[in-house]
Scaffold this active site. Structure first.
Site, PDB file in Angstrom:
ATOM      1  N   LYS A  71     -11.278  -2.031   6.191  1.00 36.90           N
ATOM      2  CA  LYS A  71     -10.256  -1.733   7.397  1.00 36.90           C
ATOM      3  C   LYS A  71     -10.821  -1.384   8.903  1.00 36.90           C
ATOM      4  CE  LYS A  71      -6.814   1.630   7.653  1.00 36.90           C
ATOM      5  NZ  LYS A  71      -5.294   3.246   7.487  1.00 36.90           N
TER       6      LYS A  71
ATOM      7  N   ARG B  11       0.608  10.058   1.540  1.00 37.57           N
ATOM      8  CA  ARG B  11       0.453  11.674   2.573  1.00 37.57           C
ATOM      9  C   ARG B  11       1.977  12.469   2.122  1.00 37.57           C
ATOM     10  NH1 ARG B  11       0.292   7.046   7.537  1.00 37.57           N
ATOM     11  NH2 ARG B  11      -1.207   6.394   6.635  1.00 37.57           N
TER      12      ARG B  11
ATOM     13  N   THR C  14      -4.236   6.118   2.040  1.00 36.81           N
ATOM     14  CA  THR C  14      -5.140   7.340   2.749  1.00 36.81           C
ATOM     15  C   THR C  14      -5.843   8.281   1.366  1.00 36.81           C
ATOM     16  OG1 THR C  14      -2.646   6.879   3.952  1.00 36.81           O
ATOM     17  CG2 THR C  14      -3.519   9.151   4.040  1.00 36.81           C
TER      18      THR C  14
ATOM     19  N   GLU D  62       0.225  -1.511   0.314  1.00 33.17           N
ATOM     20  CA  GLU D  62      -0.418  -0.151  -0.027  1.00 33.17           C
ATOM     21  C   GLU D  62       0.614   0.958   0.378  1.00 33.17           C
ATOM     22  OE1 GLU D  62      -3.301  -0.371   3.266  1.00 33.17           O
ATOM     23  OE2 GLU D  62      -2.886   2.037   3.387  1.00 33.17           O
TER      24      GLU D  62
HETATM   25  C1  3PG Z   1      -2.215   3.881   8.217  1.00 34.08           C
HETATM   26  O1  3PG Z   1      -2.245   4.814   7.575  1.00 34.08           O
HETATM   27  O2  3PG Z   1      -2.925   2.950   7.697  1.00 34.08           O
HETATM   28  C2  3PG Z   1      -1.529   3.201  10.060  1.00 34.08           C
HETATM   29  O3  3PG Z   1      -0.948   5.087   9.888  1.00 34.08           O
HETATM   30  C3  3PG Z   1      -0.355   2.389   9.925  1.00 34.08           C
HETATM   31  O4  3PG Z   1      -0.296   2.756  11.291  1.00 34.08           O
HETATM   32  P1  3PG Z   1       1.076   2.330  12.005  1.00 34.08           P
HETATM   33  O5  3PG Z   1       1.771   3.369  11.071  1.00 34.08           O
HETATM   34  O6  3PG Z   1       0.711   1.783  13.296  1.00 34.08           O
HETATM   35  O7  3PG Z   1       1.390   1.368  10.592  1.00 34.08           O
END
Ligand code: 3PG
Length: 213
Positions: free
Chosen positions: A130, A46, A70, A42
């Site tokens: 999710k 960001r 995201t 994925e």
């Molecule tokens: C996401 O975007 O799904 C989370 O910010 C990921 O979370 P993590 O950095 O704790 O794995």
């Protein structure tokens, strides 16, 4: 849901997050993950270079199934589809993004954090969700509770998943896969030490094999 995607998640139910700064490091990170046995990746939106990086990773690493994470808006969903994303992940549930994914025939994993959101998603016909941020909304216990009422839903917990708690999530039959950024530490990327990423991916694969054997 795409069969190849499901087959790969069955073998290695872990989806690493790639936070792309530039195409070269995004490609090397993805190649390192694939070398460690994780080929469903994925790329998250960001950073300003994210869409460009997504397209480059799709082109440069054909062995991977590359999704976009995201994804907050319909416009972003259209942009990632154009860049070649093979699935879409959102932190929340937003109908225009879900509808766009359906029209583009892209699998989508919208985020939910409550029973109400899961019920809304279920009524939109979604069966793969999710759970975000997984560790803050109850972790494995929350998935068990949601799973007892949404019996045909599979979850992809993300947020706070790590090598230390991966087995607890994967022990649950309701978990399709776990997502997370622990597999792609910024420090390893800054040092150019991609072997660390390959090793972390291989560790996650070993944990998954052990739990789901
Ligand atoms: C996401 O975007 O799904 C989370 O910010 C990921 O979370 P993590 O950095 O704790 O794995």
């Amino acid at each position: 849901m795409n069969k190849d995607l499901l087959n790969r998640l069955e073998v290695a139910p872990v989806v690493p997050l790639v936070v792309p700064d530039d195409p070269e490091t995004a490609i090397k990170t993805t190649q390192a993950l694939v070398a460690g046995g994780l080929s469903v990746i994925e790329v998250v939106l960001r950073t300003s270079a994210a869409i460009e990086c997504l397209g480059e990773v799709v082109r440069a690493v054909p062995d991977a199934i590359v999704g976009a994470g995201t994804v907050l808006s319909e416009r972003q969903a259209a942009e990632v589809a154009l860049a070649g994303a093979q699935f879409i992940v959102s932190p929340g549930l937003y109908a225009p993004v879900v509808d766009y994914a359906a029209s583009a025939r892209l699998p989508i994993f919208p985020g939910v954090a409550t029973a109400s959101e899961a019920q809304t998603a279920w009524n939109m016909g979604l069966r793969s969700l999710k759970l975000f941020p997984a560790s803050l909304v109850g972790g494995p216990a929350m998935i068990k509770a949601l799973g007892s009422v949404f019996k045909d839903v599979k979850f992809m917990p993300t947020g706070g998943v790590s090598a230390g708690n991966l087995a607890d999530y994967l022990a649950l039959p309701q978990v399709l896969a776990c997502g997370g950024s622990w597999l792609t530490p910024g420090s390893a990327i800054a040092e150019g030490n991609y072997q660390i990423i390959t090793d972390l991916a291989a560790d996650a694969v070993a944990i998954a094999k052990h739990v789901r054997a």
